[in-house]
Design a protein around this motif. Structure first.
Motif, PDB file in Angstrom:
ATOM      1  N   ASP A 123       0.922  -1.139  -0.062  1.00  0.00           N
ATOM      2  CA  ASP A 123       0.049  -0.143  -0.059  1.00  0.00           C
ATOM      3  C   ASP A 123       0.818   1.266   0.072  1.00  0.00           C
ATOM      4  OD1 ASP A 123       1.038   0.077   2.505  1.00  0.00           O
ATOM      5  OD2 ASP A 123      -1.166  -0.032   3.619  1.00  0.00           O
ATOM      6  N   SER A 124       2.085   1.185   0.117  1.00  0.00           N
ATOM      7  CA  SER A 124       2.911   2.340   0.119  1.00  0.00           C
ATOM      8  C   SER A 124       4.450   1.895  -0.391  1.00  0.00           C
ATOM      9  CB  SER A 124       2.942   2.975   1.367  1.00  0.00           C
ATOM     10  OG  SER A 124       3.754   2.156   2.305  1.00  0.00           O
ATOM     11  N   GLU A 125       5.091   2.938  -0.841  1.00  0.00           N
ATOM     12  CA  GLU A 125       6.634   2.705  -1.139  1.00  0.00           C
ATOM     13  C   GLU A 125       7.427   1.999   0.056  1.00  0.00           C
ATOM     14  OE1 GLU A 125      10.065   5.237  -2.878  1.00  0.00           O
ATOM     15  OE2 GLU A 125       8.055   6.231  -3.317  1.00  0.00           O
ATOM     16  N   ASP A 126       7.165   2.685   1.203  1.00  0.00           N
ATOM     17  CA  ASP A 126       7.816   1.937   2.354  1.00  0.00           C
ATOM     18  C   ASP A 126       7.468   0.644   2.728  1.00  0.00           C
ATOM     19  OD1 ASP A 126       9.121   4.355   2.958  1.00  0.00           O
ATOM     20  OD2 ASP A 126       8.013   4.979   4.561  1.00  0.00           O
ATOM     21  N   ASN A 127       6.337   0.410   2.562  1.00  0.00           N
ATOM     22  CA  ASN A 127       5.935  -1.212   2.865  1.00  0.00           C
ATOM     23  C   ASN A 127       6.257  -2.198   1.587  1.00  0.00           C
ATOM     24  OD1 ASN A 127       4.907  -0.800   5.447  1.00  0.00           O
ATOM     25  ND2 ASN A 127       2.624  -0.211   4.551  1.00  0.00           N
ATOM     26  N   ALA A 128       6.467  -1.703   0.548  1.00  0.00           N
ATOM     27  CA  ALA A 128       6.846  -2.431  -0.734  1.00  0.00           C
ATOM     28  C   ALA A 128       8.409  -2.790  -0.383  1.00  0.00           C
ATOM     29  CB  ALA A 128       6.744  -1.504  -1.845  1.00  0.00           C
ATOM     30  N   GLY A 129       9.124  -1.848   0.065  1.00  0.00           N
ATOM     31  CA  GLY A 129      10.407  -2.061   0.502  1.00  0.00           C
ATOM     32  C   GLY A 129      10.709  -2.996   1.798  1.00  0.00           C
ATOM     33  N   ILE A 130       9.655  -3.077   2.528  1.00  0.00           N
ATOM     34  CA  ILE A 130       9.756  -3.975   3.711  1.00  0.00           C
ATOM     35  C   ILE A 130       9.369  -5.331   3.355  1.00  0.00           C
ATOM     36  CG2 ILE A 130       8.671  -4.391   5.967  1.00  0.00           C
ATOM     37  CD1 ILE A 130       8.446  -1.224   6.575  1.00  0.00           C
ATOM     38  N   GLU A 131       8.370  -5.346   2.619  1.00  0.00           N
ATOM     39  CA  GLU A 131       7.731  -6.452   2.005  1.00  0.00           C
ATOM     40  C   GLU A 131       8.634  -7.368   1.112  1.00  0.00           C
ATOM     41  OE1 GLU A 131       3.757  -5.544   0.828  1.00  0.00           O
ATOM     42  OE2 GLU A 131       3.106  -5.191   2.796  1.00  0.00           O
ATOM     43  N   ILE A 132       9.281  -6.536   0.374  1.00  0.00           N
ATOM     44  CA  ILE A 132      10.078  -7.397  -0.505  1.00  0.00           C
ATOM     45  C   ILE A 132      11.327  -7.946   0.026  1.00  0.00           C
ATOM     46  CG2 ILE A 132      11.870  -6.951  -2.528  1.00  0.00           C
ATOM     47  CD1 ILE A 132       9.866  -4.834  -3.691  1.00  0.00           C
ATOM     48  N   ALA A 133      11.814  -7.209   1.150  1.00  0.00           N
ATOM     49  CA  ALA A 133      12.997  -7.603   1.813  1.00  0.00           C
ATOM     50  C   ALA A 133      12.610  -8.731   2.871  1.00  0.00           C
ATOM     51  CB  ALA A 133      13.512  -6.467   2.718  1.00  0.00           C
ATOM     52  N   TYR A 134      11.266  -9.156   3.021  1.00  0.00           N
ATOM     53  CA  TYR A 134      10.671 -10.062   4.153  1.00  0.00           C
ATOM     54  C   TYR A 134      10.937 -11.534   3.082  1.00  0.00           C
ATOM     55  CZ  TYR A 134       7.869 -12.279   7.253  1.00  0.00           C
ATOM     56  OH  TYR A 134       7.338 -13.160   8.368  1.00  0.00           O
ATOM     57  N   PHE A 135      10.810 -11.269   1.952  1.00  0.00           N
ATOM     58  CA  PHE A 135      10.640 -12.250   1.183  1.00  0.00           C
ATOM     59  C   PHE A 135      11.921 -12.857   0.161  1.00  0.00           C
ATOM     60  CE2 PHE A 135       6.194 -11.882   2.076  1.00  0.00           C
ATOM     61  CZ  PHE A 135       5.887 -13.355   2.735  1.00  0.00           C
TER      62      PHE A 135
END
Ligand code: CMP
Length: 142
Positions: A123-135
């Protein structure tokens, strides 16, 4: 990797869609919409991994149902690149509740319910970075 450019987002093809044999059709919709695949893999999350991913929703009444579902079978995780990727991917997915999703969206076409709604998107650029890094590790992103 196009770090911090706002052109990357994260997506999941959820267990309902993978189980239903919709992975190929959804990937085709994504690439035909102009996204480049920067990362893609099939995973099967443990319940703990699903709880970690959706930690922001831990107080919600649907948290147990959501994390049990997301760890019930395989998912495909995606790092997607396109100009304005966050909004473009959310527009292509459609509303969280498929009953409210516009015609032509992935959720309108492939989703069954608000809980089993075929795809996830950041839902946001910040969360995209966090979520990509999670997986994904750096080596898994092209
Ligand atoms: P997603 O984009 O993966 O982010 C959180 C998820 O919670 C959402 O998609 C839905 O699948 C799920 N969700 C949201 N609201 C509900 C609800 N009322 N009941 C069950 N699941 C929900």
């Amino acid at each position: 990797m196009a770090e911090q450019t706002g052109n990357l987002t994260f997506g999941i093809i959820k267990p309902d869609a993978v189980r239903g044999g919709k992975t190929g059709a959804i990937i085709q919709r994504i690439t035909e919409s102009g996204f480049k695949l920067r990362g893609m893999k099939l995973i099967h999350m443990t319940h703990e991994e699903a709880k970690g991913f959706y930690d922001v929703h831990r107080e919600r009444p649907f948290f147990g149902e959501l994390t049990t579902f997301m760890s019930s079978a395989s998912c495909v995780v995606l790092a997607l690149e396109k100009e304005g990727a966050i909004k473009a991917w959310r527009d292509l997915m459609g509303a969280t509740d498929p009953a409210k999703a516009d015609a032509g969206t992935i959720r309108k076409e492939f989703a069954n319910s608000i809980g089993e709604n075929a795809v996830h998107g950041s839902d946001s650029e910040d969360n995209a970075g966090i979520e990509i890094a999670y997986f994904f590790s750096r080596l898994e992103l092209v």
